[in-house]
Design an enzyme around this catalytic site. Structure first.
Site, PDB file in Angstrom:
ATOM      1  N   GLU A   1      -6.506   0.695  10.639  1.00  0.00           N
ATOM      2  CA  GLU A   1      -5.249   1.382  10.336  1.00  0.00           C
ATOM      3  C   GLU A   1      -5.353   1.929   8.913  1.00  0.00           C
ATOM      4  O   GLU A   1      -5.140   1.225   7.924  1.00  0.00           O
ATOM      5  CB  GLU A   1      -4.069   0.429  10.495  1.00  0.00           C
ATOM      6  CG  GLU A   1      -3.899  -0.035  11.934  1.00  0.00           C
ATOM      7  CD  GLU A   1      -2.805  -1.064  12.086  1.00  0.00           C
ATOM      8  OE1 GLU A   1      -1.634  -0.682  12.274  1.00  0.00           O
ATOM      9  OE2 GLU A   1      -3.129  -2.263  12.005  1.00  0.00           O
TER      10      GLU A   1
ATOM     11  N   GLU B   1      -7.730  -4.688   4.457  1.00  0.00           N
ATOM     12  CA  GLU B   1      -6.563  -4.458   5.311  1.00  0.00           C
ATOM     13  C   GLU B   1      -6.761  -3.289   6.258  1.00  0.00           C
ATOM     14  O   GLU B   1      -6.112  -3.194   7.291  1.00  0.00           O
ATOM     15  CB  GLU B   1      -5.324  -4.194   4.444  1.00  0.00           C
ATOM     16  CG  GLU B   1      -4.703  -5.435   3.842  1.00  0.00           C
ATOM     17  CD  GLU B   1      -4.107  -6.337   4.901  1.00  0.00           C
ATOM     18  OE1 GLU B   1      -3.168  -5.913   5.591  1.00  0.00           O
ATOM     19  OE2 GLU B   1      -4.596  -7.459   5.057  1.00  0.00           O
TER      20      GLU B   1
ATOM     21  N   LYS C   1      -2.605   1.701   5.855  1.00  0.00           N
ATOM     22  CA  LYS C   1      -2.104   0.424   5.342  1.00  0.00           C
ATOM     23  C   LYS C   1      -2.348   0.321   3.841  1.00  0.00           C
ATOM     24  O   LYS C   1      -3.348   0.814   3.323  1.00  0.00           O
ATOM     25  CB  LYS C   1      -2.775  -0.748   6.060  1.00  0.00           C
ATOM     26  CG  LYS C   1      -2.197  -1.022   7.426  1.00  0.00           C
ATOM     27  CD  LYS C   1      -2.540  -2.422   7.875  1.00  0.00           C
ATOM     28  CE  LYS C   1      -1.641  -2.833   9.023  1.00  0.00           C
ATOM     29  NZ  LYS C   1      -1.866  -4.219   9.418  1.00  0.00           N
TER      30      LYS C   1
ATOM     31  N   GLU D   1      -2.706 -13.298  16.665  1.00  0.00           N
ATOM     32  CA  GLU D   1      -3.621 -12.533  15.804  1.00  0.00           C
ATOM     33  C   GLU D   1      -4.722 -13.443  15.291  1.00  0.00           C
ATOM     34  O   GLU D   1      -4.473 -14.579  14.908  1.00  0.00           O
ATOM     35  CB  GLU D   1      -2.905 -11.984  14.563  1.00  0.00           C
ATOM     36  CG  GLU D   1      -2.065 -10.767  14.728  1.00  0.00           C
ATOM     37  CD  GLU D   1      -1.505 -10.283  13.380  1.00  0.00           C
ATOM     38  OE1 GLU D   1      -2.154 -10.507  12.337  1.00  0.00           O
ATOM     39  OE2 GLU D   1      -0.414  -9.698  13.381  1.00  0.00           O
TER      40      GLU D   1
END
Length: 470
Positions: free
Chosen positions: A318, A327, A321, A264
């Protein structure tokens, strides 16, 4: 006659293979998280990926719909066993065998599964119970793959935060913490030829030290550089420094043969008002310059001439989250499949993202570079990716500080520079010269024999040449 034509055929295939390898970017991957309620269908995502130079995808679980959708695309797939599965995987070989049967054998080889990750950032969890079971769990998964004759084709690993380092500055002094636990993991990886998978985020370094010189250092932009006091190497970006710290830790531990894979890395394009550096401009600069750096194949000062396989976080935002807005803002693409910003991933363009012309800052004392975070991943049936959280959970006795470093300028060309146009690689040029020589010999010695074969081969060469010229 047969031997000569076989020679021509061999040269032709060398040309084709060289052409493919020169255009291949197998080192560029992406993380495909699913903590969202607005993601496009897996089939649409598979088509999107095929339109880009992304050749690998990392899943945080083993969603069958996604694995099926990626079948027959050639895209490499990393699947994951959740942290919650580790106790059963470690204690019950039958559970491990069933997991492999359901999540690997049911799809392979049509779906090109290349790695199984067992757990996410387990070693650095505060509760070390799972860490003690990690290697046995990995071994049972390995045994199950071996039993299916896939042990040499599909690797077993686990993913770490940068907090596994007890020392990271200077890069040449990199060292692992976590004693016997980390040694056991490294021994497993070395024995089985599996990669060490790590999550470096220069974004956190800038977040914790938002000075202009730190920003330039993290974004691969012009800066004064940071010297390694042991080697005298001047690092010009955070990325190189972090990777070399990992390499140095592997070397000092006696495991320099273990390959490094970046599981990542990324940069959020927006965030809350109190989150520094979370802009689209910065995200585009980081990911675009990172991709250019990888494409240059310059490597790092301690690992020159190669690009580490890198999975960018993330394919999509996303939206479910928790945590700060950043985030939910790492996606390279939107749910409608359009790009959030252009970093030159589309096959039709391959245009490098522009590098900021920020002037080199005045040298300053090195700032703390990274403050990596560790986060226990969720363990639902459909595991989702774990992205860095704003509050670090760093159970290591010593909080690592990474002094990221950029790769040096080679022959006056910045490491981030990358041409958007393909040019014949040396192997292709050599093969073309060889092909031309063989044709000349053939036509001289057999002016009238095998004329059809010669013309056929020459026409093939012309096709390749026309491709190169475009």
């Amino acid at each position: 006659m047969a031997s000569e034509f076989q020679t021509y055929s061999a040269v032709f295939w060398i040309l084709l293979l060289s052409f493919h390898s020169a255009n291949s970017e197998s080192f560029i991957g992406v993380n495909y998280g699913q903590v969202a309620d607005n993601l496009p269908p897996p089939e649409a995502t598979a088509k999107l990926l095929q339109s880009t130079s992304i050749e690998k995808v990392r899943l945080y679980g083993a969603d069958p719909a996604i694995i099926k959708a990626l079948a027959n695309t050639g895209i490499g797939i990393v699947i994951g066993a959740a942290n919650g599965d580790i106790p059963a995987l470690a204690s019950d070989p039958n559970f491990a065998g069933n997991w492999v049967n359901s999540n690997v054998l049911a799809f392979y080889p049509a779906s090109n599964i290349i790695v199984v990750t067992v757990g996410n950032e387990v070693v650095t969890l505060t509760d070390q119970t799972l860490a003690a079971q990690l290697v046995p769990a990995m071994q049972n998964v390995q045994n199950a793959l071996d039993a299916a004759s896939l042990g040499g084709k599909i690797k077993v690993s686990t993913v770490h935060s940068m907090a596994v380092l007890s020392q990271s500055e200077p890069p040449s002094g990199g060292a692992f913490g976590y004693g016997d636990t980390m040694k056991g993991v490294l021994q497993f990886l070395s024995t089985n030829g599996a990669p060490l998978m790590i999550n470096p985020y220069p974004f956190f370094a800038y977040r914790d030290d938002p000075r202009p010189e730190t920003k330039a250092f993290c974004l691969f932009q012009p800066n004064a550089g940071r010297p390694d006091t042991n080697t005298g190497i001047k690092y010009m970006n955070m990325w190189d420094a972090q990777l070399d710290a990992i390499y140095s830790a592997l070397k000092s531990s006696g495991f320099k043969d273990v390959e490094i894979v970046v599981a990542e890395t990324g940069w959020p394009y927006k965030g809350d008002s109190n989150e520094v550096g979370t802009t689209l401009e910065n995200a585009k600069a980081y990911n675009g310059n990172l991709i250019n750096h990888l494409r240059s194949k310059v490597g790092t000062p301690l690992m020159p001439g190669k690009s580490v396989d890198t999975y960018i976080f993330a394919l999509y935002d996303e939206d479910l989250k928790f945590g700060p807005a950043s985030e939910r803002s790492f996606g390279l693409f939107k749910p409608d499949l359009s790009a959030t910003y252009d970093v030159g991933l589309a096959k039709s363009t391959q245009t490098p993202a522009p590098t900021s012309s920020t002037p080199a800052p005045t040298p300053a004392a090195p700032a703390p570079t990274t403050s990596p975070t560790t986060q226990a991943p969720t363990t639902p049936a459909n595991p989702a990716p774990t992205t860095p959280v704003s509050t670090p959970v760093n159970p290591a006795p010593t909080t690592p500080t990474i002094n990221p470093v950029p790769s040096p300028v080679i022959a006056g060309v910045p490491a981030t520079a990358a041409s958007s146009r393909w040019r014949p690689a040396p192997p292709i040029i050599l093969a073309m010269v060889l092909a031309s020589t063989l044709l000349g010999v053939h036509e001289h010695e057999h002016a009238h024999e095998h004329e059809h074969d010669t013309k056929l081969f020459r026409s093939s060469i012309e096709v390749i040449n026309s491709i190169v010229a475009k």
